[in-house]
Each structure stands twice: as structure tokens, then as C-alpha cells.
Design an enzyme around this catalytic site. Structure first.
Site, PDB file in Angstrom:
ATOM      1  N   LYS A 289       0.821  -1.209   0.000  1.00  0.00           N
ATOM      2  CA  LYS A 289       0.000   0.000   0.000  1.00  0.00           C
ATOM      3  C   LYS A 289       0.855   1.260   0.000  1.00  0.00           C
ATOM      4  O   LYS A 289       0.475   2.280  -0.598  1.00  0.00           O
ATOM      5  CB  LYS A 289      -0.931   0.004   1.213  1.00  0.00           C
ATOM      6  CG  LYS A 289      -2.169  -0.845   1.077  1.00  0.00           C
ATOM      7  CD  LYS A 289      -3.215  -0.183   0.194  1.00  0.00           C
ATOM      8  CE  LYS A 289      -3.215  -0.767  -1.200  1.00  0.00           C
ATOM      9  NZ  LYS A 289      -3.980   0.024  -2.163  1.00  0.00           N
TER      10      LYS A 289
ATOM     11  N   GLU B 293       6.577   4.690 -16.920  1.00  0.00           N
ATOM     12  CA  GLU B 293       6.574   5.659 -18.012  1.00  0.00           C
ATOM     13  C   GLU B 293       5.794   6.906 -17.620  1.00  0.00           C
ATOM     14  O   GLU B 293       4.655   6.799 -17.138  1.00  0.00           O
ATOM     15  CB  GLU B 293       5.950   5.057 -19.276  1.00  0.00           C
ATOM     16  CG  GLU B 293       6.659   3.830 -19.812  1.00  0.00           C
ATOM     17  CD  GLU B 293       6.321   2.570 -19.048  1.00  0.00           C
ATOM     18  OE1 GLU B 293       7.253   1.785 -18.754  1.00  0.00           O
ATOM     19  OE2 GLU B 293       5.145   2.387 -18.713  1.00  0.00           O
TER      20      GLU B 293
END
Length: 339
Positions: A16, A54
Site C-alpha cells: 500500500k 513511463e
């Protein structure tokens, strides 16, 4: 009666934390450039945080500063080496996802779910665990004996209509300083009982840190990785899960945006047709704006989608309708994307 289980991980769980770092970077990009294209992955462990993926954006951001801020907010030391390995989005993917084309960022199927258990339109056991996760995060800020990492699980008795009748076992694993464990365990029990009281839910037994000790946690106890908790992020096993994770992805990625839309449709149809539950599947092809198929099923059988629903589920339409370029994504990665 049948037994069924679901689980949640706390905000400080390593996976998390990685989700929150990925989404915090996404938020920073979108706050400066709404056309940002992001697919951000984070892995952490043993003194290092590695950020890759990216990003194509005009935003100017400090990746190291953002990652360390998340660590501090969660309750960990920020004494980690941050490795920034982000690159630009593939030009081939960009061909289909730019604002003119408005196509899906990938192939895939996404699911939405709603039920009539409560005013959250989610299963009671799921909401109970979400509330516990939120309450635990507040508790560790108030009491230094409680540390960030942890998870919880409910094993419950369900009737023939899949409604939770009683909790058989409430399992909680929480990281702590191991000081005054009798008292801290009792605090955990009382919080669970208070939450369950609001749902008129009885608890037969507790299992609290069943191994006997939970002192070493976070990235010192386990590695973390973005997107490794997709079941927790969606419906905690009460509904199918699509193939992709949410965190670190801008809304052109239908893994995220279409999952949010499917949830909205499920709630809408639940109310419209007075259903006990509703489940929606949306499927997309990369570069195509509208879904290939929309499948809606419920306790009353399959429901034929309105033909206009295909246009409403086009990528740009979803982004505009749900205002997904102005959302705080880091907050969705803390306690659940559907609350």
C-alpha cells in the site's frame, strides 16, 4: 449458512505504501499538466525505494521529495535511498491515447459491483474492514505503541442471499512496539466491537497477532510493490477483479477509469431496478474509445445495457463525467478505491 472470508491491508502495509507513492507522483503530474500520461511502478525494501515506469508530462516534479513525504505521512522513516528510473511513455501506446483519439490505454476487462447491504452499497464485511483501517491509521498517530503496518480479515457466516449474519473470526495483525500488549490488544478489540455494533454484528472470536509478535514491519519486514493488492483495492473478493491495477495510472488507462465507471453503473442500476446486487463488466481494446462489450448481471438476472451506455463509457466521456483529471488519487490508495 456458509463461511466466507475477505481481507484488507492497512495503509502502512508495504504494498500500500508503494501504491501511495505511485499515486502521489501521479497527483503531482496532473496538478501541473492535465495531459500527463503516467504508468508509475514502485518497489520498496531494505532501505531502497525503486520507482520506474513511463511518464510523459510537462510537469516539473521532485520524485525523491514526493516519495519521502509519503513515507513520513504513513509513519515511517524517510531514510531510504530513492532510485528514480522513470522514462517516457511508449510512442506506440501514445498513438491511441492522445486527446484527439481518446482511445483506451490497453486491452482489458474491468468490473464494478454494488449491493444493498448498507448506504455505501458495498458488502458489510468490506465496509467494516475499511473503517477499521481508517481508525487504525488514526490510532497509530495518537498512540506510539501502534506502528503503521498491518492487515485484517473477517471470516463470517453468510445466508443463502449472501448476507453476513455473524462474524465467526475477526483476525487482526498489527505492527506494534510489543509494549503492554495486553492493553493494546484490548484497544484493538474494542475498536472492532464499536465498528461492528453499528452493523448489529456479533463477533464470536478474535485472532490478534496469532504468531505472537509483530514488531518488524514495513519495508524492513517485507518488500512492497505497486498493484499487488488488486483484490483489496476493488471488492475484497466479493466480486471479480479485472486484469490491471489502479495506482500510478492516469485516467486514460481504463484499468482505472473504466473500473470507476463500472462501479458507478452498478450503483445506478442497483437503485433503478431495486436489486440486491449488481455486477458490471466493461471490456476495451487498446486505442478504441468505446468498450467492446458491456455485461450487466444481478440477482434478478442479466440486464440489457442501454445502447447509449456505450457512448457514456467512452474513455474521454468517463474522464469528463467523473472529473478524473482533478481527483486526489493518493487518497484512493490508502483505504480502498470504493467506499
Amino acid at each position: 449458512m456458509k463461511l466466507y472470508s475477505n481481507e484488507i491491508v492497512f495503509r502502512g502495509h508495504p504494498d500500500k505504501v508503494c501504491d501511495q507513492i505511485s499515486d502521489a507522483i501521479l497527483d503531482a503530474c496532473l496538478s501541473q499538466d492535465k495531459n500527463s500520461r503516467c504508468g508509475i511502478e514502485t518497489v520498496g525494501g531494505k532501505g531502497k525505494i525503486f520507482i520506474t515506469g513511463e511518464v510523459t508530462t510537462n510537469a516539473v516534479i521532485d520524485v525523491e521529495k514526493i516519495a519521502k513525504q509519503v513515507l513520513q505521512d504513513v509513519g515511517y522513516s524517510d531514510n531510504y535511498e530513492i532510485i528514480n528510473n522513470l522514462g517516457m511513455q511508449s510512442a506506440d501506446i501514445a498513438l491511441g491515447t492522445n486527446s484527439t483519439v481518446g482511445g483506451a490505454g490497453d486491452n482489458g476487462m474491468m468490473f464494478g459491483y454494488a449491493c444493498d447491504d448498507n448506504n455505501h452499497y458495498l458488502p458489510n464485511a468490506m465496509v467494516i474492514l475499511q473503517k477499521l483501517s481508517q481508525r487504525y491509521d488514526q490510532l497509530r498517530k495518537e498512540d506510539q505503541r501502534f506502528l503503521p503496518d498491518g492487515k485484517a480479515q473477517i471470516t463470517g457466516y453468510y445466508d443463502q442471499n449472501n448476507k453476513l449474519q455473524k462474524i465467526k473470526t475477526f483476525t487482526i495483525c498489527y505492527q506494534n512496539t510489543e509494549k503492554d500488549r495486553i492493553h493494546t490488544d484490548q484497544i484493538i478489540r474494542e475498536i472492532c466491537q464499536q465498528i461492528c455494533k453499528d452493523f448489529n454484528m456479533e463477533i464470536e472470536e478474535f485472532l490478534i497477532n496469532p504468531t505472537g509478535k509483530f514488531l518488524i514491519g514495513g519495508f524492513e519486514g517485507d518488500a512492497g510493490l505497486t498493484g499487488r493488492k488488486i483484490v483489496v483495492d476493488s471488492y475484497q473478493s466479493f466480486a471479480p477483479v479485472g486484469g490491471g491495477a489502479f495506482s500510478g495510472k492516469d485516467p486514460s488507462k481504463v484499468d482505472r477509469s473504466a473500473a470507476y465507471k463500472a462501479r458507478e453503473i452498478a450503483v445506478e442500476y442497483l437503485k433503478k431496478y431495486n436489486l440486491h446486487y449488481c455486477q458490471v463488466q466493461l471490456s476495451y481494446a487498446i486505442g478504441k474509445a468505446e468498450p467492446l462489450a458491456i455485461y450487466i448481471t444481478s440477482d434478478k438476472g442479466d440486464i440489457e445495457p442501454n445502447i447509449n451506455l456505450y457512448q457514456q463509457c467512452s474513455v474521454n466521456q468517463i474522464i469528463n463525467d467523473l472529473d478524473l483529471l482533478n481527483k486526489n488519487y493518493q487518497s484512493t490508495a490508502m483505504f480502498g478505491h470504493f467506499r
